[in-house]
Design a protein around this motif. Structure first.
Motif, short mmCIF file in Angstrom:
data_model
loop_
_atom_site.label_atom_id
_atom_site.label_comp_id
_atom_site.label_asym_id
_atom_site.label_seq_id
_atom_site.Cartn_x
_atom_site.Cartn_y
_atom_site.Cartn_z
N ASP A 172 -14.48 5.41 23.88
CA ASP A 172 -13.98 6.07 25.08
C ASP A 172 -13.45 5.10 26.12
OD1 ASP A 172 -14.56 8.46 23.96
OD2 ASP A 172 -16.41 8.81 25.08
N ASP A 173 -13.95 3.86 26.11
CA ASP A 173 -13.46 2.90 27.11
C ASP A 173 -12.79 1.69 26.46
OD1 ASP A 173 -15.69 1.75 26.01
OD2 ASP A 173 -16.61 1.16 27.91
N TRP A 174 -12.39 1.83 25.19
CA TRP A 174 -11.73 0.73 24.50
C TRP A 174 -10.24 0.71 24.80
CZ3 TRP A 174 -13.12 -1.68 19.26
CH2 TRP A 174 -14.47 -2.03 19.23
N LEU A 175 -9.62 -0.43 24.51
CA LEU A 175 -8.18 -0.60 24.62
C LEU A 175 -7.61 -0.85 23.23
CD1 LEU A 175 -7.98 -2.92 27.78
CD2 LEU A 175 -7.83 -0.42 27.67
N PHE A 176 -6.43 -0.29 22.96
CA PHE A 176 -5.81 -0.37 21.64
C PHE A 176 -4.30 -0.56 21.76
CE2 PHE A 176 -9.15 2.87 21.68
CZ PHE A 176 -9.99 2.44 20.68
N THR A 177 -3.71 -1.03 20.67
CA THR A 177 -2.30 -0.79 20.42
C THR A 177 -2.26 0.23 19.29
OG1 THR A 177 -1.98 -2.44 18.66
CG2 THR A 177 -1.76 -3.20 20.95
N ASP A 178 -1.11 0.87 19.10
CA ASP A 178 -1.00 1.88 18.04
C ASP A 178 -1.26 1.26 16.67
OD1 ASP A 178 -0.04 4.71 17.31
OD2 ASP A 178 1.21 3.43 16.06
N LEU A 238 -20.53 -6.67 13.65
CA LEU A 238 -21.13 -7.95 13.26
C LEU A 238 -22.08 -8.47 14.34
CD1 LEU A 238 -17.95 -9.64 11.78
CD2 LEU A 238 -19.99 -9.00 10.48
N ALA A 239 -21.70 -8.28 15.59
CA ALA A 239 -22.51 -8.81 16.70
C ALA A 239 -23.90 -8.20 16.74
CB ALA A 239 -21.79 -8.57 18.03
N GLU A 240 -24.06 -7.03 16.13
CA GLU A 240 -25.37 -6.37 16.14
C GLU A 240 -26.35 -6.99 15.16
OE1 GLU A 240 -26.09 -3.98 18.34
OE2 GLU A 240 -24.05 -4.18 19.14
N VAL A 241 -25.85 -7.68 14.12
CA VAL A 241 -26.76 -8.13 13.05
C VAL A 241 -26.60 -9.60 12.69
CG1 VAL A 241 -26.94 -5.82 12.03
CG2 VAL A 241 -25.12 -7.36 11.27
N CYS A 242 -25.64 -10.29 13.28
CA CYS A 242 -25.39 -11.69 12.93
C CYS A 242 -25.73 -12.60 14.11
CB CYS A 242 -23.93 -11.89 12.53
SG CYS A 242 -23.46 -10.99 11.04
N PRO A 243 -26.31 -13.75 13.86
CA PRO A 243 -26.74 -14.63 14.95
C PRO A 243 -25.60 -15.28 15.72
CG PRO A 243 -27.09 -15.70 12.83
CD PRO A 243 -26.69 -14.29 12.54
N ALA A 244 -24.46 -15.49 15.08
CA ALA A 244 -23.30 -16.09 15.75
C ALA A 244 -22.04 -15.50 15.15
CB ALA A 244 -23.31 -17.61 15.59
N VAL A 245 -21.14 -15.03 16.03
CA VAL A 245 -19.91 -14.37 15.57
C VAL A 245 -18.73 -14.96 16.34
CG1 VAL A 245 -18.68 -12.19 15.35
CG2 VAL A 245 -21.17 -12.25 15.06
N HIS A 253 -12.17 -7.17 26.25
CA HIS A 253 -12.56 -5.97 26.99
C HIS A 253 -13.46 -5.08 26.15
CE1 HIS A 253 -12.07 -2.33 29.49
NE2 HIS A 253 -12.03 -1.71 28.32
N ASN A 254 -13.08 -4.85 24.90
CA ASN A 254 -13.81 -3.92 24.05
C ASN A 254 -15.22 -4.39 23.72
OD1 ASN A 254 -11.45 -2.43 24.01
ND2 ASN A 254 -10.79 -3.18 22.02
N LEU A 255 -15.40 -5.69 23.58
CA LEU A 255 -16.70 -6.21 23.19
C LEU A 255 -17.67 -6.28 24.35
CD1 LEU A 255 -15.38 -8.99 20.82
CD2 LEU A 255 -16.62 -6.93 20.14
N GLY A 256 -17.15 -6.28 25.57
CA GLY A 256 -18.02 -6.23 26.75
C GLY A 256 -19.03 -7.36 26.77
#
Length: 386
Positions: A71-77, A115-122, A137-140
């Motif tokens: 809902d608050d992400w940014l995209f290109t088509d 990946l950021a939820e389960v990996c120690p370094a991304v 922006h999307n990763l906050g």
């Protein structure tokens, strides 16, 4: 093609003023019927920012069916079209849990978020500065390092490299590995000897690709979404093909080519079963049949048959079987008071919509036709619609 975003657009859309404007535009219908009037209204209030605001709102609405928390992400088509669905990204991330990972074609960050939820370094990198800004922006607050870098020039010591080459060349979708961006052969050469996972289209000819590791084909809610090439170091020993079936309403399951594939040759049973597309694309139809006590209608055709239907799978109960000839088929359907008619085809050059128009079913009882080839004969199975 959609609106072409700039870094200035991203800076604005990521600001408090941009967020407020997006919330305002988000309340506007922007339907095909109201779009012109809506655009005039938005231009009066937001001037040159209107196009970026409208495009972002419309892309967010499309993204909700594909990405979680979009809902608050940014995209290109283009980026949204290629973005990995959240359920598929989470599945892949779980296979890499606990490792350091570098996504060398990170785009807007759909893979990085999982990946950021389960990996120690991304680490995520891309050549497109606008998409990198969108990813930031999307990763906050997620702990992910972003960098501008060429995917074909290794620049990290991460344990695993992930890549998702763009599947369009000259504005057209391509299944030629050499025309992907970056080209798949060049990518494999650049990371030779590294643990590598490459997302690609399930339509690629994996046999001619000469891939030594595992090819995993993934479906989500009945639709084949992608294939992933897993290098030998990331693959399960002995596995070269895997089908993974994900669902929003049922438990995921997987099937590999290490499973038995010995099935009998028999006449059709009571039911016809159309295996999930991931099973078909992965070349595991016989393995699936053996697991569920089924067999093939024809050794070259992916339709299966048996006397029972696996749990959670749609089956078609056979009412009649006949050689495919339209006149007697039409007469039989009319005799059975056939109304709504579903037509499934495989192994025959038949357009289901054109056939339905010629048959002109006018009755009340739904039926399903399975038209396929048994040996050299085009055969039709008249089935009850489940």
């Amino acid at each position: 093609m959609g609106y072409t975003f700039t870094r200035d657009d991203i800076a604005y859309l990521s600001s408090a003023a941009g967020a407020a404007a997006l919330a305002e535009v988000g309340d506007v219908a922007l339907s095909s019927a109201s779009l012109l009037k809506d655009l005039e209204r938005i231009r009066r209030g937001h001037g040159d920012r209107a196009a970026a605001l409208v495009e972002t709102v419309r892309l967010r609405r499309r993204a909700t069916a594909k990405l979680a928390d979009a809902d608050d992400w940014l995209f290109t088509d283009d980026a949204l079209q290629q973005a990995t669905p959240s359920a598929v990204a989470r599945h892949r991330a779980q296979r890499l849990a606990g490792r350091t990972v570098h996504d060398v074609t990170c785009s807007i960050g759909a893979e990085l978020a999982a990946l950021a939820e389960v990996c120690p370094a991304v680490l995520g990198s891309d050549l497109d500065e606008v998409r990198l800004a969108m990813a930031a922006h999307n990763l906050g607050v997620r702990k992910v390092l972003l960098a501008k870098a060429d995917a074909l020039v290794p620049c990290s010591t991460a344990e695993v490299v992930i890549a998702d080459p763009a599947r369009r060349a000259d504005g057209r979708r391509t299944h030629d590995p050499a025309k992907l961006q970056p080209p798949l052969p060049d990518l494999l050469t650049a990371y030779a000897g590294r643990d590598l996972a490459v997302k690609c289209a399930p339509g690629l000819d994996f046999d001619t690709l000469g891939w030594a590791g595992e090819v995993e084909v993934v479906s989500l809610d009945g639709a084949v979404r992608e294939a992933c090439l897993w290098s030998t170091g990331l693959a399960e020993p002995g596995v070269t093909r895997r089908a993974t079936v994900l669902s929003a309403t049922a438990a995921p399951w997987t099937l590999t080519d290490t499973a038995p594939d010995d099935i009998p040759e028999r006449e059709p049973g009571e039911w016809i079963v159309d295996p999930d597309g991931a099973v078909v694309r992965a070349g595991l139809v016989r393995h699936y049949a053996a697991k569920h006590d089924l067999w093939q209608l024809d050794p070259r055709i992916a339709y299966l048959t048996g006397d029972k239907v696996p749990d959670g799978v749609r089956g078609f109960r056979i009412l009649d079987r006949m050689e495919f000839r339209e006149k007697p088929l039409r007469a039989e359907l009319h005799r059975r008071d056939c109304g709504p008619l579903e037509i499934l085809t495989r192994g025959v050059d038949i357009d289901p919509d054109a056939l339905r128009a010629r048959i002109k079913p006018r009755g009340k009882i739904p039926h399903t036709l399975v038209v396929t080839r048994i040996g050299r004969t085009a055969t039709v199975f008249l089935c009850a619609t489940p």
